[in-house]
Design a protein around this motif. Structure first.
Motif, PDB file in Angstrom:
ATOM      1  N   LEU A 158       0.836  -1.201   0.000  1.00 13.27           N
ATOM      2  CA  LEU A 158       0.000   0.000   0.000  1.00 13.27           C
ATOM      3  C   LEU A 158       0.872   1.253   0.000  1.00 13.27           C
ATOM      4  CD1 LEU A 158      -2.839   1.172   0.064  1.00 13.27           C
ATOM      5  CD2 LEU A 158      -2.792   0.965   2.558  1.00 13.27           C
ATOM      6  N   ALA A 159       1.920   1.238   0.813  1.00 11.89           N
ATOM      7  CA  ALA A 159       2.835   2.385   0.858  1.00 11.89           C
ATOM      8  C   ALA A 159       3.499   2.610  -0.505  1.00 11.89           C
ATOM      9  CB  ALA A 159       3.893   2.163   1.935  1.00 11.89           C
ATOM     10  N   LYS A 173       2.682  10.562  -0.100  1.00  7.39           N
ATOM     11  CA  LYS A 173       3.901  10.195   0.622  1.00  7.39           C
ATOM     12  C   LYS A 173       3.676  10.315   2.130  1.00  7.39           C
ATOM     13  CE  LYS A 173       8.398   9.650   1.370  1.00  7.39           C
ATOM     14  NZ  LYS A 173       8.571   8.638   2.374  1.00  7.39           N
ATOM     15  N   ARG A 174       3.001  11.381   2.561  1.00  9.11           N
ATOM     16  CA  ARG A 174       2.708  11.555   3.990  1.00  9.11           C
ATOM     17  C   ARG A 174       1.785  10.452   4.496  1.00  9.11           C
ATOM     18  NH1 ARG A 174       1.384  17.899   4.031  1.00  9.11           N
ATOM     19  NH2 ARG A 174       3.441  18.607   3.391  1.00  9.11           N
ATOM     20  N   ILE A 175       0.786  10.115   3.712  1.00  3.10           N
ATOM     21  CA  ILE A 175      -0.138   9.043   4.104  1.00  3.10           C
ATOM     22  C   ILE A 175       0.623   7.722   4.200  1.00  3.10           C
ATOM     23  CG2 ILE A 175      -2.133   7.667   3.367  1.00  3.10           C
ATOM     24  CD1 ILE A 175      -3.236  10.280   2.105  1.00  3.10           C
ATOM     25  N   SER A 176       1.497   7.483   3.238  1.00  8.87           N
ATOM     26  CA  SER A 176       2.305   6.268   3.230  1.00  8.87           C
ATOM     27  C   SER A 176       3.154   6.175   4.501  1.00  8.87           C
ATOM     28  CB  SER A 176       3.199   6.256   1.987  1.00  8.87           C
ATOM     29  OG  SER A 176       4.131   5.219   2.058  1.00  8.87           O
ATOM     30  N   LEU A 185      -5.582  -9.061   1.502  1.00  4.12           N
ATOM     31  CA  LEU A 185      -5.429  -9.697   0.193  1.00  4.12           C
ATOM     32  C   LEU A 185      -4.731  -8.757  -0.776  1.00  4.12           C
ATOM     33  CD1 LEU A 185      -8.997 -11.203  -0.462  1.00  4.12           C
ATOM     34  CD2 LEU A 185      -7.103 -12.257   0.765  1.00  4.12           C
ATOM     35  N   LYS A 186      -3.996  -9.348  -1.700  1.00  2.77           N
ATOM     36  CA  LYS A 186      -3.503  -8.600  -2.865  1.00  2.77           C
ATOM     37  C   LYS A 186      -4.172  -9.211  -4.086  1.00  2.77           C
ATOM     38  CE  LYS A 186       0.625 -11.303  -3.979  1.00  2.77           C
ATOM     39  NZ  LYS A 186       2.064 -11.292  -4.183  1.00  2.77           N
ATOM     40  N   ASP A 187      -4.159  -8.486  -5.179  1.00  3.69           N
ATOM     41  CA  ASP A 187      -4.778  -8.942  -6.432  1.00  3.69           C
ATOM     42  C   ASP A 187      -6.250  -9.333  -6.224  1.00  3.69           C
ATOM     43  OD1 ASP A 187      -2.292  -8.622  -7.696  1.00  3.69           O
ATOM     44  OD2 ASP A 187      -1.686 -10.647  -7.137  1.00  3.69           O
ATOM     45  N   ALA A 188      -6.920  -8.618  -5.332  1.00  4.64           N
ATOM     46  CA  ALA A 188      -8.319  -8.927  -5.020  1.00  4.64           C
ATOM     47  C   ALA A 188      -9.247  -8.456  -6.134  1.00  4.64           C
ATOM     48  CB  ALA A 188      -8.719  -8.271  -3.706  1.00  4.64           C
ATOM     49  N   GLY A 240      -5.991  -6.751 -10.032  1.00  2.00           N
ATOM     50  CA  GLY A 240      -6.693  -6.786  -8.763  1.00  2.00           C
ATOM     51  C   GLY A 240      -6.211  -5.658  -7.858  1.00  2.00           C
ATOM     52  N   LEU A 241      -6.839  -5.539  -6.721  1.00  2.00           N
ATOM     53  CA  LEU A 241      -6.549  -4.467  -5.769  1.00  2.00           C
ATOM     54  C   LEU A 241      -6.012  -5.027  -4.467  1.00  2.00           C
ATOM     55  CD1 LEU A 241     -10.024  -2.710  -6.069  1.00  2.00           C
ATOM     56  CD2 LEU A 241      -7.937  -2.028  -7.246  1.00  2.00           C
ATOM     57  N   LEU A 242      -5.412  -4.147  -3.664  1.00  2.00           N
ATOM     58  CA  LEU A 242      -5.142  -4.490  -2.281  1.00  2.00           C
ATOM     59  C   LEU A 242      -6.459  -4.368  -1.533  1.00  2.00           C
ATOM     60  CD1 LEU A 242      -1.824  -2.568  -1.611  1.00  2.00           C
ATOM     61  CD2 LEU A 242      -2.146  -5.055  -1.611  1.00  2.00           C
ATOM     62  N   TRP A 243      -6.715  -5.285  -0.617  1.00  2.00           N
ATOM     63  CA  TRP A 243      -7.986  -5.275   0.106  1.00  2.00           C
ATOM     64  C   TRP A 243      -7.752  -5.714   1.539  1.00  2.00           C
ATOM     65  CZ3 TRP A 243     -11.048  -9.091   2.453  1.00  2.00           C
ATOM     66  CH2 TRP A 243     -12.356  -8.706   2.760  1.00  2.00           C
ATOM     67  N   ARG A 244      -8.453  -5.068   2.465  1.00  2.00           N
ATOM     68  CA  ARG A 244      -8.404  -5.397   3.892  1.00  2.00           C
ATOM     69  C   ARG A 244      -9.843  -5.488   4.372  1.00  2.00           C
ATOM     70  NH1 ARG A 244      -5.230  -3.651   8.841  1.00  2.00           N
ATOM     71  NH2 ARG A 244      -6.779  -2.893  10.317  1.00  2.00           N
TER      72      ARG A 244
END
Length: 149
Positions: free
Chosen positions: A63-64, A76-79, A111-114, A130-134
């Protein structure tokens, strides 16, 4: 705590059902020794999410990197904030484990590639990558150790 609050807490504790197999997989992905990634498909209230189960650390790292690749100073700050949050969260969990002398249960799955599949829709969302998913573990109705593509 009032009697009503105590009763509501007891009901909440009774309704949460942990799946030992799913929890074991998450523990294994979160332990550096195992570094496990596994294909998984989740059923959540009638919707299906399919991807690759990854550790919390890998989720935050990816995600970062996604945020930093945008080139924006805000991203960058959020990361940086997310990486600090992950570090503090891990330290808190380690402290809880030592105090309770047992493993605290995870609350989230990563998950990755969601990809998302819904009834009546012929293809996945997104259609390409796909997306990153939590997601919250207590929202999962079922799972399968295969990935739908």
């Amino acid at each position: 705590m009032s009697e009503k609050q105590n009763h509501e807490t007891e009901e909440k504790e009774l309704t949460r059902v942990e799946d030992g197999i799913l929890l074991s997989l998450i523990f294994m992905t979160d332990e550096q020794f195992y570094s496990l990634e596994a294909s998984i498909t989740l059923n959540i209230r009638g919707s299906i999410i399919s991807g690759t189960l990854i550790s919390r650390d890998k989720y935050y790292d990816l995600l970062a990197k996604e945020l930093e690749s945008s080139g924006s100073e805000t991203a960058k700050r959020i990361s940086d904030h997310l990486m600090d949050f992950n570090k503090m969260s891990k330290e808190r969990e380690e402290k809880e484990r030592k105090e309770k002398e047992k493993n605290s249960l995870p609350n989230f799955i990563h998950l990755k590639d969601a990809k998302f599949f819904s009834p009546g829709i012929d293809s996945s969302l997104p259609k390409q990558e796909g997306l990153l998913w939590r997601g919250r573990l207590d929202s999962i109705d079922g799972f399968s150790l295969v990935s739908i593509r």
